[in-house]
Design a protein around this motif. Structure first.
Motif, PDB file in Angstrom:
ATOM      1  N   CYS A   1     -12.954 -32.615 -40.958  1.00  0.00           N
ATOM      2  CA  CYS A   1     -13.462 -33.896 -41.471  1.00  0.00           C
ATOM      3  C   CYS A   1     -14.586 -33.663 -42.479  1.00  0.00           C
ATOM      4  CB  CYS A   1     -13.972 -34.757 -40.320  1.00  0.00           C
ATOM      5  SG  CYS A   1     -14.631 -36.355 -40.861  1.00  0.00           S
TER       6      CYS A   1
ATOM      7  N   CYS B   1     -12.958 -42.527 -36.734  1.00  0.00           N
ATOM      8  CA  CYS B   1     -13.711 -41.976 -37.864  1.00  0.00           C
ATOM      9  C   CYS B   1     -13.285 -42.679 -39.148  1.00  0.00           C
ATOM     10  CB  CYS B   1     -13.475 -40.472 -37.975  1.00  0.00           C
ATOM     11  SG  CYS B   1     -14.354 -39.726 -39.364  1.00  0.00           S
TER      12      CYS B   1
ATOM     13  N   CYS C   1     -11.635 -39.705 -41.629  1.00  0.00           N
ATOM     14  CA  CYS C   1     -10.387 -38.964 -41.394  1.00  0.00           C
ATOM     15  C   CYS C   1      -9.482 -39.631 -40.358  1.00  0.00           C
ATOM     16  CB  CYS C   1     -10.705 -37.539 -40.948  1.00  0.00           C
ATOM     17  SG  CYS C   1     -11.355 -37.441 -39.263  1.00  0.00           S
TER      18      CYS C   1
ATOM     19  N   SER D   1     -17.156 -35.214 -42.914  1.00  0.00           N
ATOM     20  CA  SER D   1     -18.496 -35.399 -42.329  1.00  0.00           C
ATOM     21  C   SER D   1     -18.972 -34.143 -41.592  1.00  0.00           C
ATOM     22  CB  SER D   1     -18.513 -36.603 -41.382  1.00  0.00           C
ATOM     23  OG  SER D   1     -17.757 -36.343 -40.216  1.00  0.00           O
TER      24      SER D   1
ATOM     25  N   CYS E   1     -17.830 -36.320 -35.608  1.00  0.00           N
ATOM     26  CA  CYS E   1     -16.373 -36.365 -35.622  1.00  0.00           C
ATOM     27  C   CYS E   1     -15.807 -35.087 -34.981  1.00  0.00           C
ATOM     28  CB  CYS E   1     -15.874 -36.504 -37.057  1.00  0.00           C
ATOM     29  SG  CYS E   1     -14.082 -36.661 -37.130  1.00  0.00           S
TER      30      CYS E   1
HETATM   31 ZN   LIG Z   1     -13.709 -37.579 -39.174  1.00  0.00          ZN
END
Ligand SMILES: [Zn+2]
Length: 157
Positions: A120, A141, A144, A122, A115
């Motif tokens: 984010c 994503c 987010c 992740s 991402c």
């Molecule tokens: Zn993201």
């Protein structure tokens, strides 16, 4: 150049493999990105051969990737569609094509691209696999909602 001549050239450029996967009809210039999106690095076990700018009747020029001793899963095959939607996959067993399939654009890709949003979840230290919905405008994503709408290959993990 006639068809048989181009077929011969292909044979010379890329040796036949006994077992594995041949990814054919890759858009010219995309072979290395295909290798990247499959997660093949110098440290993996597969024997890899790549031919670029091979003359093709239908495409003008194409790239080919051959992977010895590895059969790609459906998930891996479909990732290729993100960068080369005309690609075809041939599974080879004992020098024979046992299975031939096209690639389909997946609806969700997990653990393939990172991402671009630094905030984010992740991208934090949490061990979370990245997850993107594939929509016509790009990759969204799932955590987010940031969108990758071009240069997917620049975001491959
Ligand atoms: Zn993201």
């Amino acid at each position: 150049m006639n068809a048989s001549a181009s077929g011969e050239n292909e044979g010379l450029l890329v040796r036949r493999i006994k077992n594995g996967t041949v990814i054919d009809h890759i858009d010219a210039g995309e072979a290395l990105n295909v290798v990247k999106i499959l997660g093949i690095t110098g440290t993996t076990q597969e024997a890899l051969s790549i031919a670029t700018n091979v003359p093709s009747r239908n495409m003008g020029k194409k790239d080919i990737v051959k992977l010895s001793n590895r059969e790609l899963s459906k998930e891996e095959v479909d990732r290729i569609a993100l960068i080369s939607p005309r690609a075809t996959i041939n599974i080879i067993r004992n020098f024979k094509v046992c299975e031939k399939k096209g690639v389909e654009i997946p609806t969700l890709i997990e653990g393939v691209v990172r991402c671009p949003n630094p905030g984010c979840i992740s991208n934090t230290h949490e061990p979370i696999r990245t997850k993107f919905r594939v929509l016509p405008g790009g990759l969204h994503c799932c955590y987010c909602d940031w969108v990758i709408n071009r240069d997917i290959t620049g975001h491959i993990i």
